[in-house]
Design an enzyme around this catalytic site. Structure first.
Site, mmCIF file in Angstrom:
data_model
loop_
_atom_site.group_PDB
_atom_site.id
_atom_site.type_symbol
_atom_site.label_atom_id
_atom_site.label_comp_id
_atom_site.label_asym_id
_atom_site.label_seq_id
_atom_site.Cartn_x
_atom_site.Cartn_y
_atom_site.Cartn_z
ATOM 1 N N TYR E 173 31.794 52.564 54.074
ATOM 2 C CA TYR E 173 32.339 53.839 53.615
ATOM 3 C C TYR E 173 31.284 54.938 53.625
ATOM 4 O O TYR E 173 30.440 55.003 52.732
ATOM 5 C CB TYR E 173 32.886 53.697 52.187
ATOM 6 C CG TYR E 173 33.967 52.651 52.070
ATOM 7 C CD1 TYR E 173 35.121 52.724 52.849
ATOM 8 C CD2 TYR E 173 33.841 51.581 51.196
ATOM 9 C CE1 TYR E 173 36.108 51.755 52.756
ATOM 10 C CE2 TYR E 173 34.829 50.607 51.089
ATOM 11 C CZ TYR E 173 35.953 50.693 51.871
ATOM 12 O OH TYR E 173 36.927 49.731 51.783
ATOM 13 N N LYS E 203 35.492 46.560 57.991
ATOM 14 C CA LYS E 203 36.683 47.142 57.382
ATOM 15 C C LYS E 203 36.418 48.626 57.175
ATOM 16 O O LYS E 203 35.473 48.996 56.485
ATOM 17 C CB LYS E 203 36.937 46.457 56.036
ATOM 18 C CG LYS E 203 38.088 47.013 55.234
ATOM 19 C CD LYS E 203 38.156 46.341 53.844
ATOM 20 C CE LYS E 203 39.101 47.079 52.912
ATOM 21 N NZ LYS E 203 38.969 46.637 51.510
#
Lengths: 317, 317, 317, 317, 317
Positions: E173, E203
């Protein structure tokens, strides 16, 4: 009561040791009566000398005397005190609190607390002293500047404890500017964190200030459920009348689904004689499923023997 | 005097060594006369050159000369000085101070002080040098930015010292914006922390500024009680007349329940000859239970032999 | 000159090695002529290219050429340069400077400097290279944000050096907002810290700006006395005429009780030929107790052989 | 070209390995053509997708395809990419870049970059993969908040690389509020730091913006001289026409005394076919001493074979 | 679908183990259906109790029940929960999430998250528990104050996982003041970082808010391409209707070139029965290449058996 099996992080060759320690700490009930003796470091002398405090409380041995007379309480305190008094209290079960901090610093820094002893050192100390040490204890502050470090230290301590056949008890306190510490949602969150970290028991706040005591106990189920197979024990809170303590405890266990109590100032600030009666009353509720009435009688020293518990314990034992 | 048994953290195979070191440091009395020689690092040259300071104080060997002549004082100083002068003072008992910092930095940073030598290094140094090293010393500042780190370092050093059969002496100073450092409550809190950390002796402040000296000594019992089985020695404070030092000391021991004194500037800023007389007078009170009068005579060099102590020592020895 | 015996922290099995290294670095005199070659890291290229600087100074080999021609100077520089040029200068004695920082950062951060190589790595490098490495060097800033860390690193490096039979040289600089860096009291404090840390030599500032040179040298005795059995060498200071350098040096040794000089820019910013003459003149004073006149003649390349020193060296050798 | 011998920090038993790696990386010329493939971490996707960027550049394999076709270029990139594509490019020589950071953070933090892999891990990876890994690469920011840490990490990585027979390449960038990053004096300082740290090659900025290209190359000699026996390679700079790149390169090598080029965006943002022609032209100059005309012809794909270099290489090989 | 070979960082003697784990996690398809169960730590109790949340979600066992019924989902959660429930879910494949933090702290600190367990501890836990642990998971925040530390921890964890034959999944992120977290360019950059670090799967965010779903999926190719041979799985995003989830998933896989989905709240906030139907529908798409219609039927519990996938899987298996 929660049914559970030992965590898989217990080293298989230490499983017997783990079960023995669990039995030791819970008197084969799965419930835990924790006598908190870590405030000498946490609160310096503020909890031990004062107008409402028994003079004998200033002697650290007061903890040991109460625990020895409590009929099943486990003394949770720092290694230094156990090292100095343990030889005179060899039958006491102990939880060694491995971290701690004083109440002097600025608030931000107060949320930092490094381990003072490694689990390996506790294991070595147990072996060489021959004392009945069943668990390590660790206080975890969530939300502060040092959360990342504390989560890592807690996880490591629990893992290592399980590898060594010891139990691990977490004290979990969410903190921070916008955190409502008494909110059940916040409390439940902390309980869930303890589950993620593999703690055996988690000590969390209880919202003692709620208006309706039964409603409060019902609401508390959110926390005990969120903890999953990690058992929940409630903090004792600020000083209350003995009767109140016993009443709350009964509700916490029966409605709130808690598995015990951690009590500090409410015991040790009382003179030894009264503290003993109170401890025995608490013990009867937690470990023998005594009724509130029976417990009150113990506290009042009325010679009505506590009936044997009604056998609701469905846990591991 | 406090009665105690050795801490259980002493490794069983090192118990004889620990008892030997305890006997060495306390001359079999359980009391400790600590000559503080760590100010060369702590205060740079400010304590060693100045109008009221004997010129010979600027030579680091001054510490050793005083201690050697003190009749029982233990020199507490950093490894570097012991390494350089120890070969000429092989009969002195030593406490190796393992941390320290200067007085230059901003206050906040002044509360940080990492260990300069590990206990393993001290143990190795003792072995290879053959010197009479009986303990490690560590200064712990509570309440500062580095409290967590210092608590952890202190606990580790004490644990390792006990594992090696050495004693551990803590200097404990609560600090911070709203901390009343001279308040007996605060001082007692620091003493309790030392107990939690398993220290053998704790050096704490003494409220020398109190109006009534007996009352002050009585109040000081809060601190010695809070320390439990950890023995308390008082700091010597700022420069005072010799007679005052001796009078305070007598009250600290007899009323305040302390177990000795740590004295630095009050000794080494005096010329060797006077420092020797004062050290011997202090030693007589601490280690031989001399009366105040006897001690004063020693300081004044009157040839009245100190009577043998009246045998109040009820401790381990 | 200071009389001393080897520190007790030298591992007994390495004592011969230590004495050999001491002899190597001081040419059996107990005095040290240190050629500082650590500015390429400390000052980047500012000291090596400029209007008053000899063009050849930009080549790192310039350090080695001067040292090789100096009649006794010891080259103190970082491992990288020794690794690259050492094969061509196998007879040079070396001090490996194990820390350092550039002059780019904000002042606060400039006081931080971690060890770049461990003592174990230096020992291994010495063994595999076969070079004449006699000591490690470490710069210690006192009073800054990183004082605690630097004190710990310095103590560790010195301890490990002594364990390995190497000497340890400290560069000590008190710093900070209210610190008078040129004050003799401050300088002496730094020297005392080096003693507490067990350094063999300490390089400190010399107050070159004083009005009366003899008075300055007398005042400097505070620092050499405070250092105890740790020997003091003075920094060379900013660029000065050769004659001035030699005159100051003579006073530092004879009145100030120093044990040598550390010189950097004053040598390497000169062309090789002149730097060689100056280095040999310095060497004659430090290592052969030459008179100022003799040293000046060496610098001026007059063929008057320096007389053998008058034998004042009363140290270990 | 710089003449040198291997650094003495190379472990003697790994000297053959070191020389083999040097030969591998420089094709026996002592010169280095480094294809920089570390921007996927350093610049995220900004260098790989955009209006002036070939679409194929977004595939990490583009680096490998160019390098494989470059006639002598060495691919410097992070371990992850080598791990994933290396099996298909077994003949490529590699430099494993062991640190790196993104361009997202605040500037201050951008100067921090910890090692992602230890040298021991690289050595193990080399062994198990069988890939032709000749060196580790490390980016060092000077002047920032983390300078001390980075200097220590760089020194450690270089030392360990040499112990293992690997070369070590530093990327050195002085930074900070008042630092003129393009100033030759600053650049030269960084080169000197690399020498102090024992780097084999140092990649530094080149002042491409100078008005007179020959003068710039002459001025650049300050940097190559300051680096001593550490060889200098220039960064490729921002996107330029191929002809410019080749012209600069020729001047850097012949006048500036550099030993090669590190080129990233100027290669990989071009389509594979053009990138290949440019890489081969660069390679001809660096490794075969081709003339500018010959190199231009290679870029333009004119079939004039590059003449064999005129043998100016006087280095180790 | 991406074709790839195992990373060269897998220890050769563990290659079979690695391939077995890859097969376990992807059911031999190369695709991954990850059931995210790490929010109990990440979000405290906010995701588990509330008006739109099924009451059973507050019990940590809910994760296990859903995963066990999902037909191929892999449960990614912290070690504590696996330790407590794993004995009852021995057939589940697990990804042990090794770091995590709560949502309480200030934003800056929220980007810090230290590993709670080392890879060695996970490997030991796998061995002693006998559970089907196929990978470790690590959340990496880019752009924050702790980026350097997290990059280093991530690289280390991945390397060690591969050495042990485990896969490594990164949650990546990018964060920070001026970072557009939903921008495909930023997302792709994070994917590229995962490739540089040698992750097996990454992810990343998916820009669910785009107006044209097909265009969004096309744009997403930038990210899957930038990831190279590291496979991409999309986060599930905030709560959406089941039909939307399935439609997005189909586009992500077929147009966006993703390799699976990570889904948390969208599953566990539903009652077990509905969550099971949704999980099975997702599983059919990811692992059996079911059509959207088929998947919808599974969710609606219509008894149309999903056709066997059309065999587009061209990966390792």
């Amino acid at each position: 009561m929660k049914k559970n099996s030992p965590p898989l992080s217990v080293k298989p060759s230490k499983l017997t040791e783990y079960l023995k320690n669990l039995a030791l700490l819970t008197k084969n009930t799965g419930h835990l009566f924790l006598i908190a003796g870590d405030q000498k470091l946490e609160h310096l002398n503020s909890d031990f000398v004062g107008p409402q405090i028994a003079p004998e409380d200033n002697d650290p041995e007061h903890f040991f005397r109460i625990a020895a007379a409590s009929n099943g309480g486990v003394l949770a305190t720092h290694l230094g005190l156990i090292s100095k008094y343990g030889a005179n209290y060899r039958n006491l079960p102990y939880i060694v609190k491995i971290n701690g901090k004083t109440n002097l610093g600025p608030n931000e820094e107060k949320d930092s607390s490094l381990p003072l002893w490694s689990v390996a050192e506790i294991v070595n100390f147990k072996k060489q002293s021959g004392l009945k040490i069943g668990a390590i204890g660790y206080t975890l502050y969530l939300g502060g500047k040092y959360e990342a470090q504390m989560l890592a230290e807690a996880a490591k301590a629990i893992y290592e404890a399980h590898q060594a056949g010891l139990l691990a008890i977490l004290w979990v306190y969410p903190r921070g500017k916008n955190v409502k510490e008494e909110d059940i949602h916040t409390i439940a969150g902390g309980a869930g964190v303890a589950a993620c970290l593999d703690a055996d028991f988690v000590k969390i706040k209880y919202p003692y200030g709620g208006k309706d005591k039964k409603q409060t106990a019902l609401k508390f189920q959110e926390a005990t459920a969120a903890a999953g197979r990690t058992k929940v024990i409630c903090v004792g809170g600020s000083k209350q009348p003995a009767k109140e303590i016993l009443a709350f405890l009964k509700l916490q266990l029966e409605i709130g689904q808690s598995s015990g109590l951690a009590i500090g100032r409410n015991l040790h600030q009382r003179p030894l004689e009264e503290a003993t009666r109170l401890a025995q009353a608490i013990s009867a509720i937690i470990l023998k499923n005594a009724s509130l009435k029976e417990a009150e009688n113990i506290y009042l020293n009325k010679k009505t023997a506590a009936k044997k518990g009604t056998g609701k314990f469905l846990g591991l034992f």
